[in-house]
Design a protein around this motif. Sequence first.
Motif, PDB file in Angstrom:
ATOM      1  N   HIS B 123      67.715  27.843  37.904  1.00 44.01           N
ATOM      2  CA  HIS B 123      66.779  26.762  38.215  1.00 44.01           C
ATOM      3  C   HIS B 123      67.289  25.856  39.330  1.00 44.01           C
ATOM      4  N   LYS B 150      64.413  33.493  30.664  1.00 48.83           N
ATOM      5  CA  LYS B 150      63.971  32.386  29.802  1.00 48.83           C
ATOM      6  C   LYS B 150      64.631  31.077  30.221  1.00 48.83           C
ATOM      7  N   GLU B 154      62.719  27.722  31.701  1.00 55.85           N
ATOM      8  CA  GLU B 154      62.725  26.442  30.987  1.00 55.85           C
ATOM      9  C   GLU B 154      62.732  25.248  31.926  1.00 55.85           C
ATOM     10  N   LYS B 155      63.546  25.329  32.994  1.00 62.75           N
ATOM     11  CA  LYS B 155      63.695  24.164  33.866  1.00 62.75           C
ATOM     12  C   LYS B 155      63.158  24.391  35.269  1.00 62.75           C
ATOM     13  N   ALA B 264      57.888  33.058  27.484  1.00 58.02           N
ATOM     14  CA  ALA B 264      58.882  32.344  28.300  1.00 58.02           C
ATOM     15  C   ALA B 264      58.207  31.479  29.364  1.00 58.02           C
TER      16      ALA B 264
END
Lengths: 158, 331
Positions: B123, B150, B154-155, B264
Amino acid sequence: MQTLIQKVVEPLVSQSAQVCPFLIQKITLEKLLSQVFALEIADGDLDCLANRYLKVYVKDLNIGWRITLNGNHVQVERLGGDADVTISGNAKEFALLVSRQEDPDTLFFQRRLTIEGDTELGLEVKNILDALDHENLSFPLKQLLESVSHVSRFIYAA
Amino acid sequence: MELVCPAGSLPALKVAVDSGADAVYMGFKDDTNARHFAGLNFNDRKAKQALDYAIDRQVKVFVAINTYAQPKGWKRWQEAVDRAYDLGVNALIVADMGVLEYACNKYPDLALHLSVQGSATNHEALKFYHQHFGIRRAVLPRVLSLAQVKLAAEKSPVDLEVFGFGSLCIMAEGRCYLSSYVTDESPNTCGACSPAKAVRWEETAEGRESRLNNVLIDRYREGENAGYPTLCKGRFKVDDHVYNALEEPTSLNTLRLIPELSAAGVKAIKLEGRQRSPAYVEQIVRVWREALDAYAIERDNFAPRGEWLDSLSKVSEGTQTTLGAYSRPWQ
């Protein structure tokens, strides 16, 4: 069904192709190819075949031609003689290719098609064939392709 | 999830659109894209026809300008960006920071996707491209495991796209020098891995021999499936043992990961294969459309159907498929 095709249909086609005088094959193919590739010739896409020969060899029928571009028209010559690249396979594979039922790379991976000689020229011809928009073809040509498609679906359905 | 499908020619594009693509991606006829092969890709007239065909049917068009601009040809990369903008495409897929900067400065409203060749694996890298060039989406490298996907998702400040199906390579995306090592040309610089002019196949008594710039990279015995003539897929003698020292010819197939990728937060699935024929495109797009539609209904009960897997295996390189790096349990 498969054995019937192999025993009866293929020898029949093979013999008629071999009996059919070369001059008639030449005239028919040149006319057909020049029509099919009219746009590509005008766009210069087929220039890769100027002064260079593509050999197409149908192994099981033992027929084939050498194809080149002469000015603005496709020229078909006898099999004997040199070619820059040779594409060979059985009639089934060519029928599946022309009617877009099989992908040439798949046939190549599965060893059902071989390309020898100038790979780049072979790839270019393959890509030009792939890029051919069947919707631009004249009605009789579309019908011809449809028939190849139907016949190959019928006789080669395994 | 959006289904992003390959188009190396107008018939391939039409068949992708007709078979259920949500978006198609294509390239111009030069070394500005990573599938720069003779006879492939779109001239201006064909590109215009492609746009008309897709947009009439509410399918998006992305243009890949995803090679690294070379000092001698910078103008070509600029022109490719200009041409794509003038055509009115939905997004550009770009890897090179110079090209990204040119595009985002000149056309601030043009959507930019970071190509897989950009190789942003986490990320922080995604944040960098987002901050500096305003990318809206990134295509994740195939080398990531599902757990890493994943984590990145997330970020991530941008939408993520992952590869769903297609020929696998060594997966050093944007950084692979194997093709350059043997042929002096690579996808990053010239738009072609193992360029066809360096490839020779010969049918011999011992089988099909595959050479790259006169280097024997494989010999396929009778009945053995062949692969693309790339160095990474060749068989070499290492300690008196001849084998696929780098990797075996194989295709990635992630049909069974659809639920996890969707959970995800992955926004799009990319299918590989601009160099393949319309027949291939038709087969893979049809299967993936059916699978994504089935997942939308079945959700937790989703499982790939046998006929889908058969269909995809048939057109695969090496006729075997794997989950690729997604399934590395040790990460």
